[in-house]
Write an enzyme that holds these catalytic residues in place. Structure first.
Site, PDB file in Angstrom:
ATOM      1  N   LEU A 121       0.835  -1.210   0.000  1.00 16.98           N
ATOM      2  CA  LEU A 121       0.000   0.000   0.000  1.00 16.98           C
ATOM      3  C   LEU A 121       0.868   1.257   0.000  1.00 16.98           C
ATOM      4  N   ILE A 176       7.321  -6.477  -0.436  1.00 15.07           N
ATOM      5  CA  ILE A 176       7.935  -7.628  -1.129  1.00 15.07           C
ATOM      6  C   ILE A 176       9.424  -7.777  -0.782  1.00 15.07           C
ATOM      7  N   ALA A 201       5.637  -3.168  -7.955  1.00 11.23           N
ATOM      8  CA  ALA A 201       6.800  -2.425  -8.423  1.00 11.23           C
ATOM      9  C   ALA A 201       6.534  -0.949  -8.205  1.00 11.23           C
ATOM     10  N   THR A 229       7.831  -4.886 -18.635  1.00 14.31           N
ATOM     11  CA  THR A 229       7.453  -3.781 -19.507  1.00 14.31           C
ATOM     12  C   THR A 229       8.245  -3.785 -20.811  1.00 14.31           C
ATOM     13  N   ASP A 230       7.676  -3.164 -21.847  1.00 11.39           N
ATOM     14  CA  ASP A 230       8.406  -3.005 -23.106  1.00 11.39           C
ATOM     15  C   ASP A 230       9.530  -1.973 -22.988  1.00 11.39           C
ATOM     16  N   GLU A 231       9.507  -1.176 -21.888  1.00 17.25           N
ATOM     17  CA  GLU A 231      10.517  -0.120 -21.766  1.00 17.25           C
ATOM     18  C   GLU A 231      11.926  -0.680 -21.602  1.00 17.25           C
ATOM     19  N   TYR A 283      13.646   3.711 -13.964  1.00 13.18           N
ATOM     20  CA  TYR A 283      12.548   2.729 -13.897  1.00 13.18           C
ATOM     21  C   TYR A 283      12.832   1.552 -14.816  1.00 13.18           C
ATOM     22  N   SER A 284      13.103   1.829 -16.098  1.00 16.93           N
ATOM     23  CA  SER A 284      13.247   0.709 -17.034  1.00 16.93           C
ATOM     24  C   SER A 284      14.523  -0.089 -16.742  1.00 16.93           C
ATOM     25  N   ALA A 285      15.564   0.620 -16.225  1.00 15.45           N
ATOM     26  CA  ALA A 285      16.790  -0.118 -15.863  1.00 15.45           C
ATOM     27  C   ALA A 285      16.504  -1.077 -14.701  1.00 15.45           C
ATOM     28  N   LYS A 297      13.557  -2.426 -14.007  1.00 19.07           N
ATOM     29  CA  LYS A 297      12.724  -3.532 -14.506  1.00 19.07           C
ATOM     30  C   LYS A 297      13.598  -4.495 -15.327  1.00 19.07           C
ATOM     31  N   TYR A 338       4.598  16.813 -22.656  1.00 21.48           N
ATOM     32  CA  TYR A 338       6.062  16.895 -22.625  1.00 21.48           C
ATOM     33  C   TYR A 338       6.632  17.066 -24.045  1.00 21.48           C
TER      34      TYR A 338
HETATM   35  P1  NAD Z   1       0.970   0.643  -9.960  1.00 20.34           P
HETATM   36  O1  NAD Z   1       2.010   1.635  -9.600  1.00 20.34           O
HETATM   37  O2  NAD Z   1      -0.399   1.111 -10.275  1.00 20.34           O
HETATM   38  O3  NAD Z   1       0.818  -0.434  -8.767  1.00 20.34           O
HETATM   39  C1  NAD Z   1       1.919  -0.951  -8.102  1.00 20.34           C
HETATM   40  C2  NAD Z   1       1.397  -1.689  -6.859  1.00 20.34           C
HETATM   41  O4  NAD Z   1       2.527  -2.298  -6.213  1.00 20.34           O
HETATM   42  C3  NAD Z   1       0.734  -0.775  -5.833  1.00 20.34           C
HETATM   43  O5  NAD Z   1      -0.439  -1.385  -5.348  1.00 20.34           O
HETATM   44  C4  NAD Z   1       1.779  -0.645  -4.743  1.00 20.34           C
HETATM   45  O6  NAD Z   1       1.223  -0.419  -3.451  1.00 20.34           O
HETATM   46  C5  NAD Z   1       2.464  -1.996  -4.833  1.00 20.34           C
HETATM   47  N1  NAD Z   1       3.840  -1.944  -4.314  1.00 20.34           N
HETATM   48  C6  NAD Z   1       4.811  -1.039  -4.613  1.00 20.34           C
HETATM   49  N2  NAD Z   1       5.927  -1.315  -3.909  1.00 20.34           N
HETATM   50  C7  NAD Z   1       5.668  -2.421  -3.163  1.00 20.34           C
HETATM   51  C8  NAD Z   1       6.419  -3.195  -2.255  1.00 20.34           C
HETATM   52  N3  NAD Z   1       7.684  -2.878  -1.932  1.00 20.34           N
HETATM   53  N4  NAD Z   1       5.854  -4.282  -1.694  1.00 20.34           N
HETATM   54  C9  NAD Z   1       4.564  -4.620  -1.982  1.00 20.34           C
HETATM   55  N5  NAD Z   1       3.793  -3.916  -2.831  1.00 20.34           N
HETATM   56  C10 NAD Z   1       4.339  -2.827  -3.415  1.00 20.34           C
HETATM   57  O7  NAD Z   1       1.596  -0.219 -11.139  1.00 20.34           O
HETATM   58  P2  NAD Z   1       0.882  -0.822 -12.450  1.00 20.34           P
HETATM   59  O8  NAD Z   1       0.796   0.214 -13.484  1.00 20.34           O
HETATM   60  O9  NAD Z   1      -0.316  -1.559 -12.030  1.00 20.34           O
HETATM   61  O10 NAD Z   1       2.010  -1.855 -12.906  1.00 20.34           O
HETATM   62  C11 NAD Z   1       2.050  -3.173 -12.361  1.00 20.34           C
HETATM   63  C12 NAD Z   1       3.231  -3.916 -12.961  1.00 20.34           C
HETATM   64  O11 NAD Z   1       3.088  -3.969 -14.377  1.00 20.34           O
HETATM   65  C13 NAD Z   1       4.578  -3.251 -12.703  1.00 20.34           C
HETATM   66  O12 NAD Z   1       5.510  -4.275 -12.454  1.00 20.34           O
HETATM   67  C14 NAD Z   1       4.900  -2.539 -14.017  1.00 20.34           C
HETATM   68  O13 NAD Z   1       6.295  -2.462 -14.206  1.00 20.34           O
HETATM   69  C15 NAD Z   1       4.246  -3.458 -15.017  1.00 20.34           C
HETATM   70  N6  NAD Z   1       3.780  -2.813 -16.266  1.00 20.34           N
HETATM   71  C16 NAD Z   1       2.968  -1.701 -16.219  1.00 20.34           C
HETATM   72  C17 NAD Z   1       2.481  -1.163 -17.413  1.00 20.34           C
HETATM   73  C18 NAD Z   1       1.575   0.046 -17.421  1.00 20.34           C
HETATM   74  O14 NAD Z   1       1.275   0.575 -18.495  1.00 20.34           O
HETATM   75  N7  NAD Z   1       1.078   0.508 -16.289  1.00 20.34           N
HETATM   76  C19 NAD Z   1       2.846  -1.737 -18.647  1.00 20.34           C
HETATM   77  C20 NAD Z   1       3.687  -2.863 -18.648  1.00 20.34           C
HETATM   78  C21 NAD Z   1       4.131  -3.399 -17.445  1.00 20.34           C
HETATM   79  O1  DAU Z   2       5.418   1.063 -21.807  1.00 24.32           O
HETATM   80  C1  DAU Z   2       4.991   0.513 -20.600  1.00 24.32           C
HETATM   81  C2  DAU Z   2       5.142   1.533 -19.498  1.00 24.32           C
HETATM   82  O2  DAU Z   2       4.122   2.504 -19.694  1.00 24.32           O
HETATM   83  C3  DAU Z   2       5.043   0.935 -18.097  1.00 24.32           C
HETATM   84  O3  DAU Z   2       6.107   0.062 -17.898  1.00 24.32           O
HETATM   85  C4  DAU Z   2       5.088   2.043 -17.028  1.00 24.32           C
HETATM   86  O4  DAU Z   2       4.891   1.482 -15.753  1.00 24.32           O
HETATM   87  C5  DAU Z   2       3.972   3.022 -17.327  1.00 24.32           C
HETATM   88  O5  DAU Z   2       4.037   4.097 -16.413  1.00 24.32           O
HETATM   89  C6  DAU Z   2       4.086   3.558 -18.758  1.00 24.32           C
HETATM   90  O6  DAU Z   2       5.267   4.401 -18.911  1.00 24.32           O
HETATM   91  P1  DAU Z   2       5.232   5.756 -19.767  1.00 24.32           P
HETATM   92  O7  DAU Z   2       6.324   6.610 -19.285  1.00 24.32           O
HETATM   93  O8  DAU Z   2       5.128   5.480 -21.208  1.00 24.32           O
HETATM   94  O9  DAU Z   2       3.778   6.306 -19.276  1.00 24.32           O
HETATM   95  P2  DAU Z   2       3.271   7.756 -18.839  1.00 24.32           P
HETATM   96  O10 DAU Z   2       1.791   7.666 -18.707  1.00 24.32           O
HETATM   97  O11 DAU Z   2       4.047   8.319 -17.695  1.00 24.32           O
HETATM   98  O12 DAU Z   2       3.603   8.646 -20.113  1.00 24.32           O
HETATM   99  C7  DAU Z   2       3.099   8.309 -21.399  1.00 24.32           C
HETATM  100  C8  DAU Z   2       3.661   9.342 -22.379  1.00 24.32           C
HETATM  101  O13 DAU Z   2       3.062  10.624 -22.097  1.00 24.32           O
HETATM  102  C9  DAU Z   2       5.156   9.560 -22.263  1.00 24.32           C
HETATM  103  O14 DAU Z   2       5.692   9.761 -23.564  1.00 24.32           O
HETATM  104  C10 DAU Z   2       5.291  10.823 -21.431  1.00 24.32           C
HETATM  105  C11 DAU Z   2       4.058  11.609 -21.795  1.00 24.32           C
HETATM  106  N1  DAU Z   2       3.487  12.482 -20.725  1.00 24.32           N
HETATM  107  C12 DAU Z   2       3.230  11.905 -19.508  1.00 24.32           C
HETATM  108  C13 DAU Z   2       2.706  12.650 -18.472  1.00 24.32           C
HETATM  109  C14 DAU Z   2       2.441  12.031 -17.138  1.00 24.32           C
HETATM  110  C15 DAU Z   2       3.166  13.809 -20.976  1.00 24.32           C
HETATM  111  O15 DAU Z   2       3.369  14.312 -22.090  1.00 24.32           O
HETATM  112  N2  DAU Z   2       2.649  14.559 -19.957  1.00 24.32           N
HETATM  113  C16 DAU Z   2       2.411  14.040 -18.706  1.00 24.32           C
HETATM  114  O16 DAU Z   2       1.965  14.795 -17.795  1.00 24.32           O
END
Ligand code: NAD
Ligand code: DAU
Length: 372
Positions: A37, A62, A85, A141-143, A168-170, A172, A225
């Site tokens: 949380l 974790i 994460a 992630t694809d990052e 972040y991506s490093a 992951k 951005y």
């Molecule tokens: P999120 O930030 O919404 O949720 C992360 C969750 O992990 C939260 O509930 C947080 O409380 C929990 N958490 C964080 N640190 C913790 C710890 N030390 N111990 C236990 N719980 C902890 O993330 P999300 O967007 O749901 O992403 C979930 C996973 O999917 C991540 O591993 C992320 O890298 C991966 N991912 C996300 C996306 C995306 O677009 N959001 C895309 C590809 C992969």
């Molecule tokens: O590709 C998968 C990843 O996608 C996941 O692994 C990450 O957890 C998830 O956060 C997401 O990463 P991005 O950096 O791509 O997502 P974000 O929503 O932060 O940003 C999407 C794009 O929008 C990026 O090019 C940055 C831009 N952006 C983002 C924010 C928050 C803006 O232009 N303005 C903003 O305020």
């Protein structure tokens, strides 16, 4: 009855995945959700299932060896689906060490505890022998692949070399390498999935889509951005959950799968779509409607190390497991916007408290420097 240990189940994708599990398997499974949380974990995301007898919530980190060992000791876990994460790139630029701790050390601890719990004491295979049918699915992630050129035929494949750019991506990428090392060294039963950008209900409003929806509804500027032409490959979160379910149950051990929907969009297109759909969905009598126009769009200082383009090739998961996305972007984005519109209380609960402090830290300077 199979037991799923889901980490990070109170976050965006984790909570959607737990909903997916109960909608698909009902009372025939058990789910244990381990979540620390953090600011991103919201128990409200799972309010409708918290009283189910086959659901257990454990508040734990974790990285905490004893707490995670205890979960394995007290339960016969069949699957680990590891979402927990730190997930936001901008935060990783401000606080990289936290990302190393949670994403790298936390994953190492999850792997160690699962390996210990699943190992058979007298397994004949010196490289490792595990209880039948267990699996660790590492959600990544694809990052990790870095950034693609603007050439529309360039995609990320499972064989693309890793080249992460942000902390972040490093972190992951490091966690993926640990899982790969466990598979190679100990024959540890695992799969890795690398997915593109998800969107849908329950996403924290630090990420592009919910941030823009929330700002627009509150009459705030829409901070884009750089030149707004960075490309992301958007996938509706339920399609991601179905893919994870398939990999968990149908994929051969040790395989890696890319997940994405061939849905590449420039950020500016996303922001314009949000404005358009919000104007269509808001009643004409709602005073906010007139204010939600493209005049809110404000180009701000770029993200450091900003990856230009992501695009996934989902060929392998389509070929091996028959997965394909079911939600078209035009339907998914409307469903998503309507969801946030109908859940403004959910948004209010998570944006009171520390959220505005975060918003100020991240955006005040950027917005002050912008031309508008
Ligand atoms: P999120 O930030 O919404 O949720 C992360 C969750 O992990 C939260 O509930 C947080 O409380 C929990 N958490 C964080 N640190 C913790 C710890 N030390 N111990 C236990 N719980 C902890 O993330 P999300 O967007 O749901 O992403 C979930 C996973 O999917 C991540 O591993 C992320 O890298 C991966 N991912 C996300 C996306 C995306 O677009 N959001 C895309 C590809 C992969
Ligand atoms: O590709 C998968 C990843 O996608 C996941 O692994 C990450 O957890 C998830 O956060 C997401 O990463 P991005 O950096 O791509 O997502 P974000 O929503 O932060 O940003 C999407 C794009 O929008 C990026 O090019 C940055 C831009 N952006 C983002 C924010 C928050 C803006 O232009 N303005 C903003 O305020």
């Amino acid at each position: 009855m199979k037991t799923y240990l889901v980490t990070g189940g109170c976050g965006f994708i984790g909570s959607n995945f737990i909903h997916h599990l109960f909608n698909t398997y009902g009372d025939s499974i058990r789910v244990i959700n381990v979540d620390k949380l953090t600011y991103a974990g919201n128990p409200e995301n799972l309010q409708d299932i918290e009283d189910r007898p086959n659901y257990t919530f454990v508040k734990a980190d974790i990285c905490d060896k004893e707490a995670i060992r205890k979960v394995f000791r007290e339960n016969t876990v069949d699957y680990v689906v590891h979402f927990a994460a730190e997930s936001h790139v901008d935060r990783s630029i401000l606080e990289p060490e936290l990302f190393v701790k949670t994403n790298v050390l936390g994953t190492a601890n999850m792997l160690n505890c699962a390996k210990e719990a699943w190992s058979l004491p007298d397994g004949p295979d010196p490289l490792g022998n595990y209880r039948e049918g267990v699996k660790f699915l590492h959600v990544s992630t694809d990052e990790v692949y870095g950034s693609l050129p603007e050439d529309p035929n360039a995609y990320f494949y499972e064989t693309t070399p890793y080249a992460p750019h942000s902390p972040y991506s490093a972190s992951k990428a490091s966690s993926d390498f640990l899982v790969k090392a466990y598979m190679d060294t100990y024959h540890f039963p695992a799969n890795i999935t690398n997915c593109s950008n998800n969107y849908g209900p329950y996403q924290f409003p630090e990420k592009l889509i919910p941030l823009m929806i929330n700002n627009a509804l509150n009459g705030r500027k829409l901070p884009v951005y750089g030149d707004g032409k960075n490309v992301r490959d958007w996938l509706y979160v339920e399609d991601h959950c179905r893919a994870i379910d398939l990999v968990l149950h149908k994929a051969k051990l040790f395989e890696t799968y890319n997940i994405g929907g061939h849905n590449e969009k420039q950020n500016i297109e996303i922001v314009r779509t949000i404005i358009e759909v919000l104007r269509e969905e808001l009643p004409v009598t709602d005073p906010r409607r007139a204010q939600i126009t493209e005049d809110l769009i404000t180009y701000v200082e770029d993200r450091k190390g900003h990856d230009r383009r992501y695009a996934i090739s989902p060929d392998k998961i389509g070929r091996d497991l028959g997965w394909k996305p079911e939600t078209m972007f035009k339907d998914g984005i409307r469903k998503t916007i309507t969801w946030y519109f109908d859940h403004q209380e959910w948004m209010e609960h998570i944006t009171n408290g520390n959220y505005m402090k975060y918003y100020e830290t991240m955006y005040a300077k950027r917005l002050a420097k912008s031309s508008k």
